[in-house]
Design a protein around this motif. Structure first.
Motif, PDB file in Angstrom:
ATOM      1  N   THR A  95      -6.854  -4.216 -47.903  1.00 35.77           N
ATOM      2  CA  THR A  95      -6.432  -2.817 -48.084  1.00 35.77           C
ATOM      3  C   THR A  95      -7.233  -1.840 -47.239  1.00 35.77           C
ATOM      4  OG1 THR A  95      -7.958  -2.436 -49.923  1.00 35.77           O
ATOM      5  CG2 THR A  95      -5.755  -3.298 -50.487  1.00 35.77           C
ATOM      6  N   GLY A  96      -8.205  -2.345 -46.470  1.00 30.33           N
ATOM      7  CA  GLY A  96      -9.024  -1.474 -45.645  1.00 30.33           C
ATOM      8  C   GLY A  96     -10.408  -1.198 -46.199  1.00 30.33           C
ATOM      9  N   VAL A  97     -10.713  -1.726 -47.377  1.00 33.36           N
ATOM     10  CA  VAL A  97     -12.026  -1.487 -47.987  1.00 33.36           C
ATOM     11  C   VAL A  97     -13.136  -2.043 -47.101  1.00 33.36           C
ATOM     12  CG1 VAL A  97     -13.529  -2.009 -49.960  1.00 33.36           C
ATOM     13  CG2 VAL A  97     -11.144  -1.353 -50.339  1.00 33.36           C
ATOM     14  N   ALA A  98     -13.000  -3.262 -46.637  1.00 33.64           N
ATOM     15  CA  ALA A  98     -14.031  -3.866 -45.784  1.00 33.64           C
ATOM     16  C   ALA A  98     -14.216  -3.043 -44.511  1.00 33.64           C
ATOM     17  CB  ALA A  98     -13.692  -5.311 -45.451  1.00 33.64           C
ATOM     18  N   ALA A  99     -13.134  -2.581 -43.932  1.00 35.94           N
ATOM     19  CA  ALA A  99     -13.219  -1.758 -42.718  1.00 35.94           C
ATOM     20  C   ALA A  99     -13.978  -0.461 -42.992  1.00 35.94           C
ATOM     21  CB  ALA A  99     -11.822  -1.457 -42.187  1.00 35.94           C
ATOM     22  N   HIS A 100     -13.714   0.158 -44.120  1.00 39.49           N
ATOM     23  CA  HIS A 100     -14.443   1.380 -44.485  1.00 39.49           C
ATOM     24  C   HIS A 100     -15.941   1.092 -44.651  1.00 39.49           C
ATOM     25  CE1 HIS A 100     -10.571   3.325 -45.155  1.00 39.49           C
ATOM     26  NE2 HIS A 100     -11.225   4.460 -45.342  1.00 39.49           N
ATOM     27  N   LEU A 101     -16.273  -0.038 -45.254  1.00 40.48           N
ATOM     28  CA  LEU A 101     -17.686  -0.392 -45.434  1.00 40.48           C
ATOM     29  C   LEU A 101     -18.368  -0.644 -44.091  1.00 40.48           C
ATOM     30  CD1 LEU A 101     -17.318  -2.665 -48.573  1.00 40.48           C
ATOM     31  CD2 LEU A 101     -18.756  -0.602 -48.437  1.00 40.48           C
ATOM     32  N   VAL A 102     -17.700  -1.322 -43.178  1.00 37.96           N
ATOM     33  CA  VAL A 102     -18.289  -1.582 -41.861  1.00 37.96           C
ATOM     34  C   VAL A 102     -18.496  -0.267 -41.109  1.00 37.96           C
ATOM     35  CG1 VAL A 102     -17.897  -2.650 -39.599  1.00 37.96           C
ATOM     36  CG2 VAL A 102     -17.439  -3.942 -41.688  1.00 37.96           C
ATOM     37  N   ARG A 103     -17.491   0.595 -41.117  1.00 36.20           N
ATOM     38  CA  ARG A 103     -17.635   1.898 -40.434  1.00 36.20           C
ATOM     39  C   ARG A 103     -18.780   2.714 -41.034  1.00 36.20           C
ATOM     40  NH1 ARG A 103     -11.923   2.149 -41.144  1.00 36.20           N
ATOM     41  NH2 ARG A 103     -10.941   1.169 -39.359  1.00 36.20           N
ATOM     42  N   ASP A 124     -17.507 -21.000 -37.918  1.00 32.88           N
ATOM     43  CA  ASP A 124     -16.239 -21.641 -38.250  1.00 32.88           C
ATOM     44  C   ASP A 124     -15.270 -20.696 -38.964  1.00 32.88           C
ATOM     45  OD1 ASP A 124     -17.123 -24.006 -37.148  1.00 32.88           O
ATOM     46  OD2 ASP A 124     -17.763 -24.849 -39.065  1.00 32.88           O
ATOM     47  N   ASN A 125     -15.670 -19.452 -39.174  1.00 31.17           N
ATOM     48  CA  ASN A 125     -14.838 -18.498 -39.899  1.00 31.17           C
ATOM     49  C   ASN A 125     -14.124 -17.577 -38.896  1.00 31.17           C
ATOM     50  OD1 ASN A 125     -13.713 -16.545 -41.554  1.00 31.17           O
ATOM     51  ND2 ASN A 125     -15.494 -16.427 -42.904  1.00 31.17           N
ATOM     52  N   GLY A 126     -13.039 -18.088 -38.337  1.00 31.71           N
ATOM     53  CA  GLY A 126     -12.293 -17.341 -37.324  1.00 31.71           C
ATOM     54  C   GLY A 126     -11.825 -15.989 -37.803  1.00 31.71           C
ATOM     55  N   ARG A 127     -11.446 -15.889 -39.058  1.00 28.55           N
ATOM     56  CA  ARG A 127     -10.985 -14.606 -39.601  1.00 28.55           C
ATOM     57  C   ARG A 127     -12.115 -13.573 -39.595  1.00 28.55           C
ATOM     58  NH1 ARG A 127      -8.395 -13.554 -45.581  1.00 28.55           N
ATOM     59  NH2 ARG A 127      -7.882 -11.375 -45.189  1.00 28.55           N
ATOM     60  N   ALA A 128     -13.318 -13.989 -39.978  1.00 23.42           N
ATOM     61  CA  ALA A 128     -14.459 -13.060 -39.994  1.00 23.42           C
ATOM     62  C   ALA A 128     -14.864 -12.675 -38.575  1.00 23.42           C
ATOM     63  CB  ALA A 128     -15.639 -13.686 -40.726  1.00 23.42           C
ATOM     64  N   VAL A 129     -14.833 -13.622 -37.646  1.00 23.26           N
ATOM     65  CA  VAL A 129     -15.158 -13.318 -36.251  1.00 23.26           C
ATOM     66  C   VAL A 129     -14.143 -12.322 -35.700  1.00 23.26           C
ATOM     67  CG1 VAL A 129     -15.329 -14.272 -33.912  1.00 23.26           C
ATOM     68  CG2 VAL A 129     -16.382 -15.484 -35.835  1.00 23.26           C
ATOM     69  N   ALA A 130     -12.858 -12.541 -35.975  1.00 21.94           N
ATOM     70  CA  ALA A 130     -11.815 -11.620 -35.506  1.00 21.94           C
ATOM     71  C   ALA A 130     -11.983 -10.242 -36.137  1.00 21.94           C
ATOM     72  CB  ALA A 130     -10.436 -12.188 -35.814  1.00 21.94           C
ATOM     73  N   PHE A 131     -12.306 -10.198 -37.428  1.00 17.08           N
ATOM     74  CA  PHE A 131     -12.524  -8.929 -38.123  1.00 17.08           C
ATOM     75  C   PHE A 131     -13.657  -8.155 -37.458  1.00 17.08           C
ATOM     76  CE2 PHE A 131     -14.956  -6.639 -41.439  1.00 17.08           C
ATOM     77  CZ  PHE A 131     -13.998  -5.705 -41.821  1.00 17.08           C
ATOM     78  N   ALA A 132     -14.804  -8.811 -37.248  1.00 18.95           N
ATOM     79  CA  ALA A 132     -15.944  -8.143 -36.615  1.00 18.95           C
ATOM     80  C   ALA A 132     -15.594  -7.709 -35.196  1.00 18.95           C
ATOM     81  CB  ALA A 132     -17.163  -9.062 -36.622  1.00 18.95           C
ATOM     82  N   SER A 133     -14.893  -8.555 -34.467  1.00 19.40           N
ATOM     83  CA  SER A 133     -14.505  -8.223 -33.085  1.00 19.40           C
ATOM     84  C   SER A 133     -13.612  -6.994 -33.036  1.00 19.40           C
ATOM     85  CB  SER A 133     -13.790  -9.410 -32.441  1.00 19.40           C
ATOM     86  OG  SER A 133     -14.661 -10.510 -32.336  1.00 19.40           O
ATOM     87  N   SER A 134     -12.801  -6.783 -34.068  1.00 24.18           N
ATOM     88  CA  SER A 134     -11.891  -5.635 -34.078  1.00 24.18           C
ATOM     89  C   SER A 134     -12.640  -4.304 -34.112  1.00 24.18           C
ATOM     90  CB  SER A 134     -10.922  -5.731 -35.263  1.00 24.18           C
ATOM     91  OG  SER A 134     -11.566  -5.440 -36.491  1.00 24.18           O
ATOM     92  N   PHE A 135     -13.906  -4.317 -34.496  1.00 16.50           N
ATOM     93  CA  PHE A 135     -14.740  -3.115 -34.509  1.00 16.50           C
ATOM     94  C   PHE A 135     -15.559  -2.976 -33.235  1.00 16.50           C
ATOM     95  CE2 PHE A 135     -13.971  -3.956 -38.933  1.00 16.50           C
ATOM     96  CZ  PHE A 135     -13.626  -2.695 -39.401  1.00 16.50           C
ATOM     97  N   GLY A 136     -15.497  -3.990 -32.393  1.00 16.49           N
ATOM     98  CA  GLY A 136     -16.287  -3.968 -31.169  1.00 16.49           C
ATOM     99  C   GLY A 136     -17.522  -4.832 -31.225  1.00 16.49           C
ATOM    100  N   PHE A 137     -17.742  -5.536 -32.345  1.00 11.04           N
ATOM    101  CA  PHE A 137     -18.854  -6.487 -32.403  1.00 11.04           C
ATOM    102  C   PHE A 137     -18.579  -7.585 -31.386  1.00 11.04           C
ATOM    103  CE2 PHE A 137     -19.424  -4.668 -36.626  1.00 11.04           C
ATOM    104  CZ  PHE A 137     -20.793  -4.714 -36.816  1.00 11.04           C
ATOM    105  N   ARG A 138     -19.629  -8.003 -30.703  1.00 11.46           N
ATOM    106  CA  ARG A 138     -19.519  -9.072 -29.722  1.00 11.46           C
ATOM    107  C   ARG A 138     -20.514 -10.162 -30.066  1.00 11.46           C
ATOM    108  NH1 ARG A 138     -15.356  -7.283 -29.425  1.00 11.46           N
ATOM    109  NH2 ARG A 138     -14.534  -5.879 -27.872  1.00 11.46           N
TER     110      ARG A 138
END
Length: 174
Positions: A95-103, A124-138
């Motif tokens: 729902t966007g809660v995690a995104a709000h917490l990261v921001r 091994d957690n592709g979903r978490a890597v993709a989530f972090a990458s969506s914020f610009g984490f490298r």
């Protein structure tokens, strides 16, 4: 869903953090190094000290706590903060809660004058890597054994880094 708000918790709100943390440890024990039984037994002084070590962020929807995250120091680099302990109630996931917490975590770190924010993610957690990458984490070259189950099980975490200054080059080595 209603508006998601995120706010830092004060030391005197240790009981709110404790409640969310214990819920997270019960719901997702595999995601944390600590156990529910160990942390549940800790006295108020333990929780107050924990509140003073890092900024504890609480996400709420309509006044109900739905997620937590923490921002703390990196042990080796003063200019780097770490985002850790990110957890969202199952019914609020997606729902966007995690995104709000990261921001919010990135804002806290930037307001502290930090140049980068680190976030450790299971390799091994592709979903978490993709989530972090969506914020610009490298991803960085830094790896460590995952400490959740056992350091001997072969699972690793990768340090992902987010520049808070707009400079995507020259990331500090950890």
């Amino acid at each position: 869903m209603s508006e998601i708000t995120v706010r830092p918790l004060g030391v005197d709100e240790w009981d709110q953090y404790r409640s969310m943390r214990l819920t997270a440890l019960t719901e997702s024990p595999e995601a944390f190094v600590a156990s529910h039984a160990d942390e549940e037994a800790e006295p108020e002084s333990f929780w107050r000290a924990r509140m003073e070590r890092s900024v504890r962020l609480l996400a709420e929807v309509d006044g109900e706590a739905v997620g937590i995250a923490s921002v703390g120091d990196h042990e080796d680099h003063e200019e780097v903060a770490q985002l850790f302990g990110l957890w969202v109630r199952p019914e609020a996931r997606g729902t966007g809660v995690a995104a709000h917490l990261v921001r919010a975590g990135a804002r806290v770190a930037a307001d502290q004058g930090r140049s980068h924010l680190y976030y450790w993610v299971g390799t091994d957690n592709g979903r978490a890597v993709a989530f972090a990458s969506s914020f610009g984490f490298r991803p960085t070259e830094h790896r460590r054994p995952m400490r959740v189950v056992s350091e001997d099980d072969g699972e690793e975490e990768v340090a992902m880094t987010l520049s808070l200054t707009g400079d995507r080059g020259g990331l500090p080595a950890v």
